[in-house]
Design a protein around this motif. Structure first.
Motif, PDB file in Angstrom:
ATOM      1  N   SER A  55      69.640  35.566  69.351  1.00  0.00           N
ATOM      2  CA  SER A  55      70.620  36.467  69.941  1.00  0.00           C
ATOM      3  C   SER A  55      71.984  35.817  69.774  1.00  0.00           C
ATOM      4  CB  SER A  55      70.298  36.677  71.421  1.00  0.00           C
ATOM      5  OG  SER A  55      71.276  37.482  72.015  1.00  0.00           O
ATOM      6  N   TYR A  57      76.035  36.151  70.523  1.00  0.00           N
ATOM      7  CA  TYR A  57      77.073  36.800  71.310  1.00  0.00           C
ATOM      8  C   TYR A  57      78.409  36.568  70.629  1.00  0.00           C
ATOM      9  CZ  TYR A  57      79.940  38.205  75.237  1.00  0.00           C
ATOM     10  OH  TYR A  57      80.853  38.841  76.027  1.00  0.00           O
ATOM     11  N   ASP A  60      81.205  41.330  65.580  1.00  0.00           N
ATOM     12  CA  ASP A  60      80.327  41.608  64.442  1.00  0.00           C
ATOM     13  C   ASP A  60      80.585  40.626  63.302  1.00  0.00           C
ATOM     14  OD1 ASP A  60      79.055  43.713  65.700  1.00  0.00           O
ATOM     15  OD2 ASP A  60      80.444  45.222  64.913  1.00  0.00           O
ATOM     16  N   ARG A  63      78.914  37.396  64.179  1.00  0.00           N
ATOM     17  CA  ARG A  63      77.458  37.529  64.017  1.00  0.00           C
ATOM     18  C   ARG A  63      77.055  37.373  62.561  1.00  0.00           C
ATOM     19  NH1 ARG A  63      77.216  42.652  67.584  1.00  0.00           N
ATOM     20  NH2 ARG A  63      77.005  41.726  69.631  1.00  0.00           N
ATOM     21  N   GLU A  97      68.040  38.537  63.518  1.00  0.00           N
ATOM     22  CA  GLU A  97      68.930  38.773  64.655  1.00  0.00           C
ATOM     23  C   GLU A  97      68.242  39.684  65.660  1.00  0.00           C
ATOM     24  OE1 GLU A  97      73.478  40.163  65.677  1.00  0.00           O
ATOM     25  OE2 GLU A  97      72.769  40.247  63.615  1.00  0.00           O
ATOM     26  N   ASP A  98      68.269  39.289  66.912  1.00  0.00           N
ATOM     27  CA  ASP A  98      67.649  40.045  67.994  1.00  0.00           C
ATOM     28  C   ASP A  98      68.742  40.810  68.731  1.00  0.00           C
ATOM     29  OD1 ASP A  98      66.065  41.035  69.983  1.00  0.00           O
ATOM     30  OD2 ASP A  98      65.592  39.103  70.892  1.00  0.00           O
ATOM     31  N   ARG A  99      68.722  42.121  68.616  1.00  0.00           N
ATOM     32  CA  ARG A  99      69.724  42.963  69.275  1.00  0.00           C
ATOM     33  C   ARG A  99      69.147  43.691  70.479  1.00  0.00           C
ATOM     34  NH1 ARG A  99      74.540  44.796  66.427  1.00  0.00           N
ATOM     35  NH2 ARG A  99      74.893  43.374  64.725  1.00  0.00           N
ATOM     36  N   SER A 100      68.035  43.228  70.988  1.00  0.00           N
ATOM     37  CA  SER A 100      67.385  43.929  72.097  1.00  0.00           C
ATOM     38  C   SER A 100      68.232  43.890  73.367  1.00  0.00           C
ATOM     39  CB  SER A 100      66.003  43.338  72.369  1.00  0.00           C
ATOM     40  OG  SER A 100      66.096  41.980  72.728  1.00  0.00           O
ATOM     41  N   GLU A 102      71.531  44.005  73.539  1.00  0.00           N
ATOM     42  CA  GLU A 102      72.563  45.034  73.387  1.00  0.00           C
ATOM     43  C   GLU A 102      71.975  46.420  73.609  1.00  0.00           C
ATOM     44  OE1 GLU A 102      74.501  44.775  69.642  1.00  0.00           O
ATOM     45  OE2 GLU A 102      74.769  42.617  69.822  1.00  0.00           O
ATOM     46  N   GLU A 103      70.808  46.662  73.020  1.00  0.00           N
ATOM     47  CA  GLU A 103      70.169  47.964  73.175  1.00  0.00           C
ATOM     48  C   GLU A 103      69.793  48.202  74.635  1.00  0.00           C
ATOM     49  OE1 GLU A 103      66.960  47.708  70.415  1.00  0.00           O
ATOM     50  OE2 GLU A 103      68.281  47.830  68.676  1.00  0.00           O
TER      51      GLU A 103
END
Length: 138
Positions: A55, A57, A60, A63, A97-100, A102-103
């Protein structure tokens, strides 16, 4: 093939070691451009492939830069894992990349918005409609 318990123990060990590497060993400036944490490790049953979910932070741009730095450091990470974890064969490392988070935040904000709209919406009247109206016939 390793048992499920062994796979989960080795995955947790890989997660801990990679986290330590991110803090102390990896010297690439691109990796430090965003705040990064290892969220999970998905290890195959034969212990040959490890997907490391991170993850990040930041913006963009940060990232993308961090992921590029991690992809260039995969060989180093695999070599260090081989030294730190004594397995017959060191697993192939893939960073994802883990965007969980954010979701999850987006879903929570939508739920809060719906809750706020429901609270501000006038309550439906509990009075009976007049006898001649359409609602009374239903």
């Amino acid at each position: 093939m390793a048992t499920g318990r062994r796979v989960s123990r080795v995955a947790e060990l890989i997660k801990r070691e990679v986290s330590q590497m991110l803090l102390h060993s990896i010297k690439d400036d691109r990796v430090g451009s965003g705040m990064i944490s290892v969220t999970a490790v998905d290890l195959s049953g034969d212990l040959q492939h490890a997907k490391i979910f991170v993850s990040i932070y930041g913006t963009d741009e940060a990232r993308a830069e961090t992921m590029a730095g991690l992809e260039s450091a995969t060989g180093y990470v695999r070599k260090q894992l081989g030294h730190r974890i004594h397995l017959r064969r060191t697993p192939e490392v893939i960073f994802c990349e883990d965007r969980s988070f954010e979701e999850g935040n987006q879903v929570l904000s939508l739920l809060h918005k719906l809750d706020h709209e429901r609270q501000n919406k006038p309550a439906a009247s509990t009075e009976k409609p007049p006898v001649g109206s359409l609602d009374a016939d239903l």
